[in-house]
Motif scaffolding. Structure first.
Motif, short mmCIF file in Angstrom:
data_model
loop_
_atom_site.label_atom_id
_atom_site.label_comp_id
_atom_site.label_asym_id
_atom_site.label_seq_id
_atom_site.Cartn_x
_atom_site.Cartn_y
_atom_site.Cartn_z
N ASP A 125 19.80 187.08 76.63
CA ASP A 125 20.47 186.97 77.93
C ASP A 125 21.55 188.03 78.01
OD1 ASP A 125 21.71 186.31 80.28
OD2 ASP A 125 22.07 184.21 79.74
N CYS A 140 9.66 188.86 82.00
CA CYS A 140 8.77 187.78 82.42
C CYS A 140 8.27 188.00 83.85
CB CYS A 140 9.46 186.42 82.31
SG CYS A 140 10.83 186.17 83.45
N SER A 191 19.58 188.49 86.19
CA SER A 191 19.02 187.30 86.82
C SER A 191 17.92 186.66 85.97
CB SER A 191 18.49 187.62 88.23
OG SER A 191 17.50 188.61 88.16
N ILE A 192 17.38 187.41 85.03
CA ILE A 192 16.37 186.86 84.11
C ILE A 192 16.73 187.26 82.68
CG2 ILE A 192 14.45 186.90 85.77
CD1 ILE A 192 13.53 189.48 84.20
N GLY A 233 8.17 182.95 85.00
CA GLY A 233 8.86 182.84 83.71
C GLY A 233 7.96 183.02 82.51
#
Length: 144
Positions: free
Chosen positions: A82, A123, A86-87, A127
């Motif tokens: 992370d 992803c 946003s992903i 996801g």
């Protein structure tokens, strides 16, 4: 083959920004890819992103991840990472095929192929990452 002029440009980018990026555009069914040069000089792996992502997304992602590695002084952890986007991205240790098929200019720059590569994977809209069941074909890229 990297020309002497290109080697100078690569070195200047590494000195100024910590790494240089090469982007190769897709050809027919083969997706494009982007990778770093310069992290090996610091004992870190190079980064590889496979997929037809817009240049500013690919560059932004690899520049941010490369800067994180250099700041931490260690390779990115494998698995989900992370970085506040946003992903999350997924990082995996790539094998020898990454060096011989994707990051060829790194070997030419270094004069050897004794460097490691971490593959950064993005992803799909649901996801799912490359290799996951049901991953959208556009995102289900090679995992060398």
């Amino acid at each position: 083959m990297i020309t002497p002029g290109r080697i100078r440009a690569v070195r200047q980018n590494i000195e100024s920004f910590g790494q240089h990026l090469f982007q190769v555009f897709g050809d027919g069914p083969d997706p494009g890819f982007t990778y770093t040069i310069g992290n090996t000089d610091r004992g870190l792996p190079e980064l590889l992103l496979i997929g037809d992502f817009p240049s500013h997304i690919a560059a932004g992602l690899l520049n941010e991840l490369g800067a994180k590695m250099r700041e931490d002084g260690k390779p990115l952890a494998t698995g989900l990472v992370d970085i506040g986007w946003s992903i999350q991205v997924k990082v995996r240790q790539a094998g020898p095929l990454a060096r011989s098929r994707y990051t060829i200019q790194v070997g030419e720059y270094l004069g050897h192929d004794r460097y490691s590569v971490l593959q950064v994977m993005v992803c799909d809209e649901n996801g799912r990452y490359p290799g996951d069941a049901g991953c959208a074909p556009r995102y289900d890229v090679d995992r060398p």
